[in-house]
Design a protein around this motif. Structure first.
Motif, PDB file in Angstrom:
ATOM      1  N   GLY A 115       0.753  -1.314   0.033  1.00 35.22           N
ATOM      2  CA  GLY A 115      -0.198  -0.092  -0.044  1.00 35.22           C
ATOM      3  C   GLY A 115       0.971   1.311  -0.027  1.00 35.22           C
ATOM      4  O   GLY A 115       1.916   1.202   0.772  1.00 35.22           O
ATOM      5  N   TYR A 116       0.465   2.296  -0.793  1.00 34.24           N
ATOM      6  CA  TYR A 116       0.874   3.525  -0.908  1.00 34.24           C
ATOM      7  C   TYR A 116      -0.035   4.891  -1.281  1.00 34.24           C
ATOM      8  O   TYR A 116      -0.667   4.329  -2.072  1.00 34.24           O
ATOM      9  CB  TYR A 116       2.128   3.475  -1.766  1.00 34.24           C
ATOM     10  CG  TYR A 116       3.118   4.621  -2.191  1.00 34.24           C
ATOM     11  CD1 TYR A 116       4.103   4.814  -1.455  1.00 34.24           C
ATOM     12  CD2 TYR A 116       2.447   5.808  -2.965  1.00 34.24           C
ATOM     13  CE1 TYR A 116       4.819   6.016  -1.736  1.00 34.24           C
ATOM     14  CE2 TYR A 116       3.226   6.882  -3.271  1.00 34.24           C
ATOM     15  CZ  TYR A 116       4.417   7.164  -2.668  1.00 34.24           C
ATOM     16  OH  TYR A 116       5.022   8.359  -2.573  1.00 34.24           O
ATOM     17  N   ARG A 117      -0.058   5.796  -0.372  1.00 32.04           N
ATOM     18  CA  ARG A 117      -1.040   6.899  -0.593  1.00 32.04           C
ATOM     19  C   ARG A 117      -0.267   8.050  -0.140  1.00 32.04           C
ATOM     20  O   ARG A 117       0.199   8.204   0.786  1.00 32.04           O
ATOM     21  CB  ARG A 117      -2.429   6.652  -0.503  1.00 32.04           C
ATOM     22  CG  ARG A 117      -2.815   6.589   0.879  1.00 32.04           C
ATOM     23  CD  ARG A 117      -4.352   6.231   0.987  1.00 32.04           C
ATOM     24  NE  ARG A 117      -4.625   6.026   2.173  1.00 32.04           N
ATOM     25  CZ  ARG A 117      -4.965   6.804   3.137  1.00 32.04           C
ATOM     26  NH1 ARG A 117      -4.734   8.117   3.019  1.00 32.04           N
ATOM     27  NH2 ARG A 117      -5.248   6.560   4.563  1.00 32.04           N
ATOM     28  N   ARG A 126       1.876 -17.114  -2.401  1.00 30.12           N
ATOM     29  CA  ARG A 126       1.640 -15.729  -2.521  1.00 30.12           C
ATOM     30  C   ARG A 126       2.054 -14.742  -3.491  1.00 30.12           C
ATOM     31  O   ARG A 126       1.565 -14.103  -4.211  1.00 30.12           O
ATOM     32  CB  ARG A 126       1.726 -15.266  -1.178  1.00 30.12           C
ATOM     33  CG  ARG A 126       0.965 -15.701   0.126  1.00 30.12           C
ATOM     34  CD  ARG A 126       1.302 -14.985   1.489  1.00 30.12           C
ATOM     35  NE  ARG A 126       2.549 -15.656   1.865  1.00 30.12           N
ATOM     36  CZ  ARG A 126       3.382 -14.995   2.351  1.00 30.12           C
ATOM     37  NH1 ARG A 126       3.612 -13.619   2.572  1.00 30.12           N
ATOM     38  NH2 ARG A 126       4.465 -15.545   3.158  1.00 30.12           N
ATOM     39  N   CYS A 127       3.519 -15.371  -3.669  1.00 32.46           N
ATOM     40  CA  CYS A 127       4.181 -14.297  -4.716  1.00 32.46           C
ATOM     41  C   CYS A 127       3.740 -14.671  -6.165  1.00 32.46           C
ATOM     42  O   CYS A 127       3.461 -15.594  -6.600  1.00 32.46           O
ATOM     43  CB  CYS A 127       5.671 -14.702  -4.744  1.00 32.46           C
ATOM     44  SG  CYS A 127       6.650 -14.117  -5.963  1.00 32.46           S
ATOM     45  N   CYS A 132      10.610  -2.820  -1.737  1.00 28.54           N
ATOM     46  CA  CYS A 132       9.784  -4.052  -2.196  1.00 28.54           C
ATOM     47  C   CYS A 132       8.741  -4.492  -1.238  1.00 28.54           C
ATOM     48  O   CYS A 132       7.905  -5.240  -1.707  1.00 28.54           O
ATOM     49  CB  CYS A 132      10.972  -5.209  -2.071  1.00 28.54           C
ATOM     50  SG  CYS A 132      11.797  -5.394  -0.386  1.00 28.54           S
ATOM     51  N   ILE A 133       8.523  -4.148  -0.187  1.00 28.15           N
ATOM     52  CA  ILE A 133       7.440  -4.482   0.970  1.00 28.15           C
ATOM     53  C   ILE A 133       6.216  -3.715   0.337  1.00 28.15           C
ATOM     54  O   ILE A 133       5.275  -3.995   0.209  1.00 28.15           O
ATOM     55  CB  ILE A 133       7.755  -4.298   2.133  1.00 28.15           C
ATOM     56  CG1 ILE A 133       9.132  -4.695   2.583  1.00 28.15           C
ATOM     57  CG2 ILE A 133       6.608  -4.365   3.182  1.00 28.15           C
ATOM     58  CD1 ILE A 133       9.534  -4.591   4.137  1.00 28.15           C
ATOM     59  N   GLY A 140       1.833  -7.426  -0.794  1.00 28.76           N
ATOM     60  CA  GLY A 140       2.418  -7.147   0.343  1.00 28.76           C
ATOM     61  C   GLY A 140       3.207  -8.223   0.997  1.00 28.76           C
ATOM     62  O   GLY A 140       3.289  -8.296   2.267  1.00 28.76           O
ATOM     63  N   ILE A 141       4.067  -8.990   0.349  1.00 24.92           N
ATOM     64  CA  ILE A 141       5.077  -9.934   1.015  1.00 24.92           C
ATOM     65  C   ILE A 141       6.217  -9.041   1.427  1.00 24.92           C
ATOM     66  O   ILE A 141       6.546  -8.066   0.980  1.00 24.92           O
ATOM     67  CB  ILE A 141       5.650 -10.836  -0.196  1.00 24.92           C
ATOM     68  CG1 ILE A 141       4.616 -11.599  -0.695  1.00 24.92           C
ATOM     69  CG2 ILE A 141       6.897 -11.539   0.339  1.00 24.92           C
ATOM     70  CD1 ILE A 141       4.998 -12.629  -1.787  1.00 24.92           C
ATOM     71  N   ASP A 142       6.407  -9.185   2.596  1.00 21.35           N
ATOM     72  CA  ASP A 142       7.577  -8.538   3.572  1.00 21.35           C
ATOM     73  C   ASP A 142       8.694  -9.442   3.634  1.00 21.35           C
ATOM     74  O   ASP A 142       8.748 -10.245   4.582  1.00 21.35           O
ATOM     75  CB  ASP A 142       6.893  -8.262   4.784  1.00 21.35           C
ATOM     76  CG  ASP A 142       7.747  -7.413   5.779  1.00 21.35           C
ATOM     77  OD1 ASP A 142       8.755  -7.433   5.600  1.00 21.35           O
ATOM     78  OD2 ASP A 142       7.092  -6.914   6.806  1.00 21.35           O
TER      79      ASP A 142
END
Lengths: 288, 374
Positions: free
Chosen positions: B66-68, B265-266, B351-352, B358-360
């Motif tokens: 997520g980014y805003r 997930r990837c 990358c997160i 949302g793989i961290d």
């Protein structure tokens, strides 16, 4: 055990990605779909300055098609002629296969590590080759023949899929005469074949080795090299005495493109010739 | 009498408006300014001429996947963390022509590409990004071979760093020991305080860019406020990654079940490698004209997540997402150290943030550590 990486000349240092034009001087068909191309740089100064060691490779370039990493298969004692034994398998090598004597090919190199010939002096050598994997070992054989008395027993264990796929057919007699013990096997024999049938690692059962005095150099499909290593280790040849030549996708050959990584190793820089003791933790790992 | 320019290693204060004079000085000195600006809902890097083009009054909210952007209460210039792009956009362009070949009278004319290379001034480089640039320097300039394209861009750059005074939820530079404070490697480094910029002078060239600004030596009070603001960014950092024996941990756990789990997930979309400021893998493309009398080679960004990245005749070495994620993470955190003497991760968290699912990586490493084989 580190492997000597021959230093490159200044030419390649300036822009390592630039190809240098070379003329095809000869094309020698070896087997179905496989030929040895003999190249010579157009620029006489480049031709005169070029040196390579057994096991090293060049990047061969065809404008508009791309580049391929191909081992040098010729005699390092005659470095003006660059021999490359090429199987037409991909788009670039198929385009190479359509070329004729007198056509140009781009060359840059030589790159990578070399077979440890200095360490092999005074020792016995087992060269285990599968298919076109015999090509990077041919410079070793030719170097040994130049100074045969510098080495102990030299054995070539060589296998191909079928008798018609055996490379350097006419030369093998000369290699035998020069004092190299050659054992050949094929996976699939025809009615004229009188030799061994089976895979390369099985040829170990036909030879006796002194584990302390023997170096193994192997090149071929990874699965073959894996079993060559098993056979060598079973005969108590130390890991440090086993060398393999690896293949990976390669776009630059100078450590910039990242494609040829194998764990900590760049096959183009620390390889293609690697000591088994160094890469053992990663060798044979699934999809690595 | 006050000297006309501060000495190297000095810290000074300038008014916020003076930054425009610094920009002007850079441009007069022949630099092309590139720095953060708002485009399509993100803070990206682009050419700048005016300080008003900076993301003034903007901050970013980052989270896994997520980014805003959001408005800040005060009109601050640097109240955000790293955006999707990194400086490799300029030092390692995503597309770069390498050379062309023309066939003439039976011979070839190989022409190195005449790419126009501006002298860049990088505005707003964060501490983690300085480390990332230093890492790519090792890849392209200190080995047996030197990439002339990278070196030509890299060598003349001017770096105006910005000390972080806040961290995104995805940042973990403290763990990677790359930030939040840049100790060197810049020409100038700004710390933004509510009313002023505290500026550390890192080089003669940096000092020169302060010409005709109303700079004043920083007082102990100013320096204290700047240090505290930066320390707060470190203290507030939410993510961390244990780095002790990370190479050993990953090398010994190449068959860990977590690789299978993360592979479910990837998406293998390669976002992480494109936003990573240190990922350097490239491919080459070849084109020719229809008569095949002329051809050129172009270098393009590539990713180890691409299926054919590992292609050799007979197939791909890494056909599964499991093997490709494992390659990326082990390269970044383990084999990078063998290859270049330094980790490939600077803790910027891109990358997160930019992973669509949302793989961290800090979580993945911890999961492997929790049930490690050795």
């Amino acid at each position: 055990m580190s492997i000597a990486i021959p230093t490159l000349d200044r030419r390649s240092m300036l822009d390592p990605m630039l190809p240098h034009a070379a003329v095809i001087q000869g094309i020698n068909p070896e087997a179905n779909g496989i030929s040895t191309f003999s190249l010579e740089f157009v620029d006489p100064a480049e031709a005169a300055a070029y040196r390579f060691s057994p096991g090293q490779f060049n990047m061969l370039y065809l404008p508009g098609f791309g580049e391929v990493a191909i081992s040098l298969s010729s005699d390092p004692g005659e470095p003006q002629v660059l021999g490359h034994t090429i199987r037409c398998a991909g788009s670039v090598t198929r385009a190479l296969g359509r070329l004729r004597v007198g056509d140009l090919v781009g060359v840059r190199g030589p790159y990578g590590s070399a077979w440890p010939l200095e360490r092999a002096q005074g020792k016995n050598l087992v060269l285990a080759a599968g298919g076109i994997g015999v090509a990077p070992l041919r410079p070793v054989i030719l170097s040994v023949l130049r100074q045969r008395d510098q080495y102990g027993r030299v054995l070539l264990l060589y296998g191909a899929r079928m008798p018609a796929d055996l490379l350097y057919h006419e030369e093998i007699g000369r290699w035998r005469q020069g004092g190299i013990e050659v054992h050949i096997t094929v996976d699939l024999a025809d009615e004229n074949w009188k030799g061994q049938v089976g895979v390369v690692p099985q040829l170990f059962y036909r030879i006796r080795v002194d584990p302390k005095q023997t170096l193994v150099m192997t090149c071929g499909p990874e699965i073959m090299m894996r079993f060559v290593i098993y056979e060598a280790l079973a005969r108590r040849i130390p890991k440090e005495s086993i060398f393999i030549s690896m293949e990976r996708n390669m776009k630059c050959a100078v450590g910039f493109c990242g494609h040829c990584q194998f764990g900590p190793t760049f096959i183009c820089k620390q390889g293609p010739v690697l000591n088994f003791a160094v890469i053992e933790p990663f060798f044979g790992k699934e999809d690595f | 009498m006050k000297p006309s320019l501060p000495r190297v290693a000095a810290s000074v204060v300038v008014s916020k408006a003076s930054l425009q004079k610094v920009f002007d000085n850079m441009r007069v000195s022949g630099f092309s300014l590139v720095g953060p600006t708002v485009r399509e809902g993100a803070i990206v890097l682009d050419e700048l001429t005016q300080m008003s083009e900076l993301p003034v009054g903007w901050s970013d909210l980052q989270a896994p996947g997520g980014y805003r952007l959001e408005r800040t209460r005060e009109p601050q210039y640097f109240a955000y963390s790293c955006g999707p792009q990194s400086w490799k956009k300029y030092l390692l362009p995503a597309r770069l022509k390498l050379f062309s070949v023309e066939k003439e009278n039976g011979n070839w004319r190989v022409q190195p590409a005449q790419n126009l290379v501006p002298r860049y001034a990088f505005i707003g480089v964060r501490a983690c990004e300085l480390s990332a640039i230093a890492i790519q320097d090792r890849v392209f300039m200190t080995g047996e071979f030197r990439d002339p394209h990278y070196a030509r861009r890299r060598e003349p750059i001017f770096i105006l760093a910005v000390q972080c005074t806040q961290s995104a939820s995805t940042c973990f530079c403290v763990s990677m020991k790359t930030g939040p404070r840049a100790a060197g490697g810049f020409d100038l480094a700004l710390t933004e305080l509510p009313d002023t910029f505290v500026v550390e002078v890192g080089s003669e060239a940096g000092s020169e860019m302060l010409r005709d600004t109303a700079w004043a030596p920083a007082t102990a009070f100013d320096l204290g406020r700047a240090t505290q603001a930066c320390q707060r960014a470190g203290r507030e950092m939410q993510r961390q990654m244990r780095t002790d024996d990370l190479p050993g941990l990953l090398y010994n756990n190449l068959e860990h079940p977590r690789w299978d789990e993360v592979a479910t997930r990837c998406l293998s979309c390669a976002n992480c490698t494109q936003v990573c400021p240190t990922c350097f893998c490239v491919n080459v493309e070849d084109h020719s004209n229809l008569k095949a009398t002329a051809a050129e080679r172009t270098r393009v960004w590539d990713s180890c997540f691409a299926l054919d990245f590992s292609h050799v005749h007979g197939g791909n070495i890494r056909p599964t997402i499991r093997s490709r994620y494992r390659q990326w993470l082990t390269h970044k955190l383990a084999s990078w150290i063998d290859q270049f003497g330094v980790s490939g991760c600077v803790g910027c968290g891109r990358c997160i943030t930019w992973c669509p699912v949302g793989i961290d990586l800090t979580e993945e490493v911890q999961a492997i550590r929790d049930k490690a084989i050795k």
